[in-house]
Design an enzyme around this catalytic site. Structure first.
Site, PDB file in Angstrom:
ATOM      1  N   LYS B 183       4.806  13.045 -12.437  1.00  0.00           N
ATOM      2  CA  LYS B 183       5.845  12.137 -11.884  1.00  0.00           C
ATOM      3  C   LYS B 183       6.309  12.423 -10.368  1.00  0.00           C
ATOM      4  O   LYS B 183       6.874  13.462 -10.148  1.00  0.00           O
ATOM      5  CB  LYS B 183       7.217  12.365 -12.816  1.00  0.00           C
ATOM      6  CG  LYS B 183       8.187  11.084 -12.216  1.00  0.00           C
ATOM      7  CD  LYS B 183       9.599  11.425 -13.001  1.00  0.00           C
ATOM      8  CE  LYS B 183      10.551  12.154 -11.571  1.00  0.00           C
ATOM      9  NZ  LYS B 183      10.523  11.349 -10.554  1.00  0.00           N
ATOM     10  N   GLU B 258       9.273  25.899  -8.035  1.00  0.00           N
ATOM     11  CA  GLU B 258       9.350  26.152  -6.837  1.00  0.00           C
ATOM     12  C   GLU B 258      10.498  25.204  -6.081  1.00  0.00           C
ATOM     13  O   GLU B 258      10.615  24.263  -6.037  1.00  0.00           O
ATOM     14  CB  GLU B 258       8.029  25.559  -6.023  1.00  0.00           C
ATOM     15  CG  GLU B 258       6.633  26.099  -6.435  1.00  0.00           C
ATOM     16  CD  GLU B 258       6.382  27.362  -6.064  1.00  0.00           C
ATOM     17  OE1 GLU B 258       7.302  28.075  -5.308  1.00  0.00           O
ATOM     18  OE2 GLU B 258       5.457  27.970  -6.452  1.00  0.00           O
ATOM     19  N   CYS B 292      10.900  23.442   1.999  1.00  0.00           N
ATOM     20  CA  CYS B 292      11.833  24.243   1.330  1.00  0.00           C
ATOM     21  C   CYS B 292      11.462  25.842   1.681  1.00  0.00           C
ATOM     22  O   CYS B 292      12.666  26.637   1.619  1.00  0.00           O
ATOM     23  CB  CYS B 292      11.362  24.489  -0.471  1.00  0.00           C
ATOM     24  SG  CYS B 292       9.450  24.539  -0.390  1.00  0.00           S
ATOM     25  N   GLU B 389      20.980  25.218   1.910  1.00  0.00           N
ATOM     26  CA  GLU B 389      19.673  24.592   2.365  1.00  0.00           C
ATOM     27  C   GLU B 389      20.191  23.212   2.817  1.00  0.00           C
ATOM     28  O   GLU B 389      20.549  22.496   2.355  1.00  0.00           O
ATOM     29  CB  GLU B 389      18.982  24.606   1.250  1.00  0.00           C
ATOM     30  CG  GLU B 389      17.417  23.979   1.600  1.00  0.00           C
ATOM     31  CD  GLU B 389      16.512  23.964   0.445  1.00  0.00           C
ATOM     32  OE1 GLU B 389      16.768  23.528  -0.552  1.00  0.00           O
ATOM     33  OE2 GLU B 389      15.442  24.217   0.877  1.00  0.00           O
TER      34      GLU B 389
END
Lengths: 287, 482, 393
Positions: B183, B258, B292, B389
């Site tokens: 997906k 991840e 990331c 983040e």
């Protein structure tokens, strides 16, 4: 001419010391036929918390020790265990009703397993790590590192009291993790005697912490504890394991599920369950 | 006109031959989606690109069934050598269609064509090429003589490197002998759909790769909880990673995650300063900071703080923000309105918490989603922008005095994905690298990727590794639970 | 004066000047009177057997062998002696080769199209030091070079002129003559650059290098491209490298006090490492360079983009330190417009657009000009041109 034996008080093993549970609680340990053996300490969530603090404090020293040194220390545990074989056979027989032959086999298997894992400490990184041939002017190396503090629910059934404990604790120790382990609830005596072996085997205080009591009561606290990196649910029943795996997800702990690995045999994958692969890149040039 | 106002050098989109609408790619065929469809837009212009079907929960079930059938009847029975040949074919097809894929990615994602052309797409081809060769060598992967594939892998990928993340997931899964239901992210489905075409061109057996664009809350959720999926691989936010880990608790489904990061980029006073400045730029402004493993926390030794910040801001002034399809663009568009709002909110928090803000003074296109490169100085470790983040072109600068302090500050985060070290002292570099709790350490470089190099995080940045032998083993088992 | 008389005068002069004998002693040794010795010594001076010169201070070799000769620039940076020069250069941040090369490679991906390309091509021509440095150079060859410099493309009068012609010292007079009133400073007219200082190896004495420099300046060179002593640099003798630049810079001064601009060639291909190139760049600037130049063109590798980026970083840093702009000249190996445009991008993005002037940036090249002309023709006509449509000079 009979002699009145001196009975042992079984306590907890936290940070290299043998405290009683802060809660003051104990529970009956009996033979399969119901004969009283001892009052084991029934550790509380606060004892578990203290054990985590001790384990965290010990990470730097144990993971910072040389692989050779960790190997020698694990081998030393095997040596000390060997010397107390008779005591362990006796304790296992008493608490589980095992035959002398089976109890002896369990003790010998535990010793041999420690020797096997002792030999892994300075080989594992070479086997699973190494240089990566990246397409560029870089030195690139992957090495396994310990994940940190590992909580373990030791096997609660089967040849558990000693072999199950060693089979779950030793692989975590190989790469430099420290451990908080909940021993078999029903036969904790061998586990606590094992703590005495650990305490006299040059294992730095806090590297191995052994709690006795109820896994159902303590494990959720460990599963949700934010200063634990991994949890081995080998000894948890499916209901407890499910709840704890969910709790563990909150801080993304590494989880070993019940039945994922053998509870008695040596396994390189068990070592691998508690390591992080670190990859370091560095430029290469004559500058 | 000044020389530096380079004339527009737009990459042509004529190479793209897109359909006005795309369905789902299930069992080797294009099928309609059970849920509604939506329009994917270019974040640089907000203009529509194509109509994309949303997969429903039923569609996910169909895709998993197709993948299971393909696994049972074809893929698990095929020799490793033949699986490898399919992957080699795919690698070649990607190289052949590289320009087209780069343009599509830039259009859909908003990232500069320079990056898709020079980084994303070449890495995608390299990833397939690398794993193709593993297909017939699984017994050397470290799982004993008879490693087994897991079965059906459900893969959910993010919008920051859409095609590259597809490659990171699909290549090792197929090499190991698994079939795949993938997906893509809602805002960036385009290249995954073009990849479906490539699977067709490669003659890949039906059902081996199934691609189902859709909502995370519908298609993603169903894929994760599907009882016939043996493995979930997810790249995305830590929040969703947690949810997934909770969902698959108590099952036998294997999981690699991840997740987010707040990478520390540590600059010592003996660093190669100009290259360090380049590394800082690459660390946080590559891909608009939608990375990331970005070096979003700059830790500078206090005695060179002013020099570094001065050189950095001067260097940033040469960055070109604008049309991502222009070959000279350095900073493209923010991927979505939603992400832009998040970045804006966090930057506002940074200001209100007292950090000092510097933002590149440059024109911003009227349409589309844009955020100008921003640097915060005087940031305290406790500031929100030093902990959360941001996933945008925003750098927080902190200082340290000694190596010990740098290590402590770098590790003081629940994340543990990446870190950078800049020093000319090799001994110090190696020791600091040892002490950092992060899965990828770049010393005197940053944001380098390679299919042979394992990538993944410590702590709340996830678990498992992608890349190299390590990434392969995430799709294998030794067959017996020893 | 007879042969025997000159012989005896020479012997007397040696004894007097070289061996410090008194006239009495010499008389005794040569068996002549003390008065005769006096007369012979006078004669020796008269006919040139002995020449005596008086300088204001020590000789160049003396000056350059007792610590560095500080310059205004070096003093301002605290570099007053050899030790402080050494520490200054050691304190410079190191260079990471991979990072530098990656930066250069990224700059090389800039896509310069349409009007930007047109402007870039003209800029390149304005920045070229059109060069001939062959053993076979002749006055005729130099004349032809000058003609090309003045009118690069006769078919298109809008073509700009180059910045300079660059020749050996003995060709300077021919270049000056051929240029006539068109000689200038690179912007006002075409400059005449001359390599000097025992180019390309630099392996001669400082006196020879200074003579070489003075000769070129006397003949009308407006710019001197000197080479540093790479051997001295690599052996750690920074003093020699530094002082030679200082002395050559002094030798560039004309009688009227103006000076020929000094380009200091580092010969980066022999210094090898970026750290060396960075230190040599700073050293050259401290010693008085107006330009730092990569290469002689006689050693491979000559100019490279990463090396030039590094040198541009140095002049940028010098500017931010002092407010003074130093020029950069990559030379050797830049043959195609495409490459030259990458250098322009590097100049603009690393040092700044202000550097895109003949006073601050030059290409040392010979065949580059024709490729730029071909590209220029293509942009004008829309057709690809060919080598028959530009002149071979």
């Amino acid at each position: 001419m009979s002699r009145l034996p001196v009975a042992k008080t079984y306590k907890l093993f936290i940070g290299g010391a043998f405290p009683r549970s802060e809660s003051g609680r104990v529970y009956d340990v009996a033979t399969p036929t119901g004969e009283f053996i001892a009052n084991a300490s029934k550790a509380s969530r606060k004892d578990a918390r203290d054990a985590v603090v001790a384990a965290r404090a010990a990470v730097a020293k144990w993971s910072g020790a040389t692989a050779n040194n960790r190997g020698q220390v694990l081998y030393r545990i095997a040596e000390m265990l060997e010397g107390r074989t008779a005591q362990f056979i006796d304790e296992i027989q008493k608490s589980t009703g095992a035959s002398a032959k089976d109890a002896s086999a369990e003790v010998h298997a535990a010793i041999d397993l420690l020797v096997w894992y002792a030999g892994w400490t300075d080989k594992y990184a070479q086997v699973v790590g190494g240089a990566n041939p990246v397409a560029g002017p870089f030195f690139n190396l992957s090495v396994p590192e310990p994940t940190g503090v590992v909580a373990v629910v030791a096997p609660q059934t089967g040849p558990t009291s000693l072999l199950g404990l060693v089979a779950t604790v030793a692989p975590a120790l190989v790469t430099g993790n420290t451990v908080v382990v909940i021993a078999s609830e029903s036969s904790p005596c061998a586990a606590m005697s094992f703590a005495e072996v650990v305490a006299t085997s040059d294992v730095p205080g806090g590297v191995v912490n052994i709690l006795t009591g109820s896994p159902t009561e303590m494990t959720p606290w460990l599963a949700s504890h934010q200063d634990i990196n991994a949890i081995d649910l080998t000894g948890a029943d499916s209901e407890l394991a499910l709840a704890c795996e969910r709790d563990a997800a909150e801080t993304l702990k590494r989880v070993v599920r019940p039945g994922q690995f053998s509870a008695t045999l040596g396994s390189i994958d068990r070592i691998g369950a508690f390591v992080e692969t670190k990859t370091v890149w560095h430029t290469k040039s004559l500058s | 006109m000044s020389f530096l106002e380079y004339a527009p050098a737009p990459e042509s989109t004529s190479i793209l031959n897109l359909s006005p609408s795309y369905g789902l790619f299930i069992n080797g065929e294009w099928v309609d989606g059970g849920d509604d469809s939506y329009t994917t837009i270019s974040p640089a212009t907000e203009k529509p690109i194509a109509e994309i079907a949303h997969a429903s929960a039923n569609d996910v079930d169909r895709a998993v069934a197709a993948a299971r059938r393909a696994y049972d009847t074809v893929w698990s029975r095929m020799s490793g050598a033949d699986r490898g040949k399919y992957l080699f074919r795919i690698a070649r097809l990607i190289q052949e269609r590289a320009r087209e894929l780069a343009v599509a990615e830039t259009l859909d994602n908003g990232k500069p064509i320079r990056e898709t052309r020079d980084v994303d797409v070449p890495l995608v081809a390299a990833w397939f090429f690398h794993y193709a060769g593993w297909s017939d060598k699984l017994e050397w992967a470290g799982l004993g003589a008879n490693p087994k594939s897991l079965g059906v892998a459900g893969q959910i990928i993010p919008w920051n490197f859409p095609l590259l993340m597809l490659a990171w997931k699909v290549a090792p899964a197929l090499a190991a002998g698994n079939t795949v239901v993938l997906k893509p992210a809602e805002t960036t489905p385009l290249t995954a759909l073009l990849f479906a075409e490539i699977c067709q061109q490669a003659g890949l057996p039906a059902g081996v790769v199934n691609i189902i664009p859709g909502r995370g809350s519908v298609a993603g959720a169903r894929l994760v909880e599907h009882p016939d999926v043996n493995k979930i691989a997810f790249t995305g936010s830590t929040a969703v990673g947690r949810q997934i880990a909770r969902t698959i608790a108590g099952t036998d489904t294997k999981l690699t995650l991840e997740l987010g990061g707040k990478g520390a980029n540590i600059v010592f006073d003996d660093a190669a300063v100009d290259e360090a400045v380049e590394g800082i730029v690459r660390g946080i402004f590559f891909n608009q900071g939608h990375v990331c493993c970005a070096g979003s926390r700059l830790l500078v030794q206090e005695n060179i703080h002013d020099e570094i910040v001065e050189k950095l801001t001067r260097r940033l002034s040469t960055l070109r923000l604008g049309d991502p399809l222009d070959k000279n663009t350095d900073i493209g568009a923010i991927n979505s309105k939603e992400q832009l709002d998040r970045i804006t909110a966090l930057v506002n928090t940074g200001e209100s918490e007292g950090a000092e803000r510097w933002t590149l003074d440059c024109p911003v296109p009227k349409a589309g989603f844009w955020f100008r490169p921003t640097v915060f100085t005087n940031v305290a470790t406790s500031n929100t922008i030093a902990r959360e983040e941001i996933f945008g072109p925003v750098l927080s600068v902190l200082t340290f005095r000694t190596a010990d302090e740098a290590i402590t500050k770098a590790n003081n985060t629940p994340y543990g994905l990446s870190a950078g070290i800049w020093t000319q002292n090799a001994s110090r570099m190696l020791r600091v690298a040892d002490e950092l709790r992060a899965g990828v350490i770049w010393a005197n470089t940053f944001n380098q990727f390679d299919p042979t190099s394992p990538f993944g995080g410590y702590k709340e940045s996830g678990y498992g590794r992608e890349g190299g032998r390590h990434g392969l083993t995430a799709y294998l088992t030794n067959g017996d639970a020893r | 004066m007879s042969n025997s008389e000159s012989d005896i005068a020479r012997r007397a002069a040696r004894l007097y000047y070289d061996e410090n004998k008194t006239q009495d002693e010499i008389g005794e040794m040569l068996d002549i009177t003390r008065w005769k010795v006096g007369r012979l010594l006078a004669l020796a001076r008269e006919v040139g057997i002995v020449s005596i010169s008086i300088t204001d201070s020590a000789t160049p070799s003396e000056r350059s062998s007792s610590g560095i000769i500080p310059t205004d620039r070096s003093r301002a940076q605290g570099v007053t002696d050899t030790q402080s020069l050494r520490s200054f250069l050691r304190r410079l941040p190191a260079v990471d080769a991979i990072g530098l090369e990656a930066r250069a490679a990224t700059l090389a991906t800039r896509s310069i199209k349409t009007e930007s390309k047109r402007a870039a091509l003209d800029t390149i021509i304005r920045l070229v030091d059109l060069t001939t440095l062959e053993g076979a150079d002749t006055p005729g060859k130099v004349k032809s070079l000058v003609a090309k410099a003045l009118v690069p493309d006769a078919s298109d009068p809008t073509t700009p002129r180059v910045a300079a012609v660059c020749v050996y010292p003995d060709m300077v007079a021919h270049a000056v003559a051929a240029l006539g009133p068109n000689r200038g400073d690179g912007e006002s007219g075409i400059a005449v650059a001359s390599v000097a200082t025992a180019f390309p190896s630099g392996r001669s004495t400082i006196d020879v290098k200074l003579a070489d420099t003075r000769f070129a300046v006397d003949k009308g060179a407006t710019e001197i491209d000197m080479v540093i002593d790479r051997g001295a640099f690599l052996s750690g003798d920074l003093e020699t490298v530094f002082n030679q630049i200082v002395l050559v810079r002094e030798a560039c001064v004309r009688a009227d006090g103006s000076h020929a601009h000094l380009k200091v060639i580092l010969e980066t291909g022999e210094l090898r490492t970026y750290d060396n190139i960075k230190r040599a760049s700073w050293l050259a600037i401290l010693a008085g360079a107006d330009f730092i130049k990569t290469s002689t063109g006689k050693v491979q590798p000559a100019a490279t983009l990463p090396t030039t980026v590094l040198m541009l970083e140095v002049v940028r840093d010098w500017f931010h330190l002092t407010g003074e702009r130093i020029g950069v000249k990559p030379a050797g190996g830049i043959r195609q417009s495409k490459d030259a445009i990458r250098y322009l991008v590097a100049v603009a993005e690393v040092a700044g657009e202000e550097w895109l002037t003949p006073h601050l940036f030059r290409f040392g090249a010979s065949s580059l000009l024709n490729d730029v002309l071909l590209q220029r023709q293509k942009m004008t006509t829309g057709r690809y041109s060919g080598p028959d449509y530009v002149t071979v000079d």
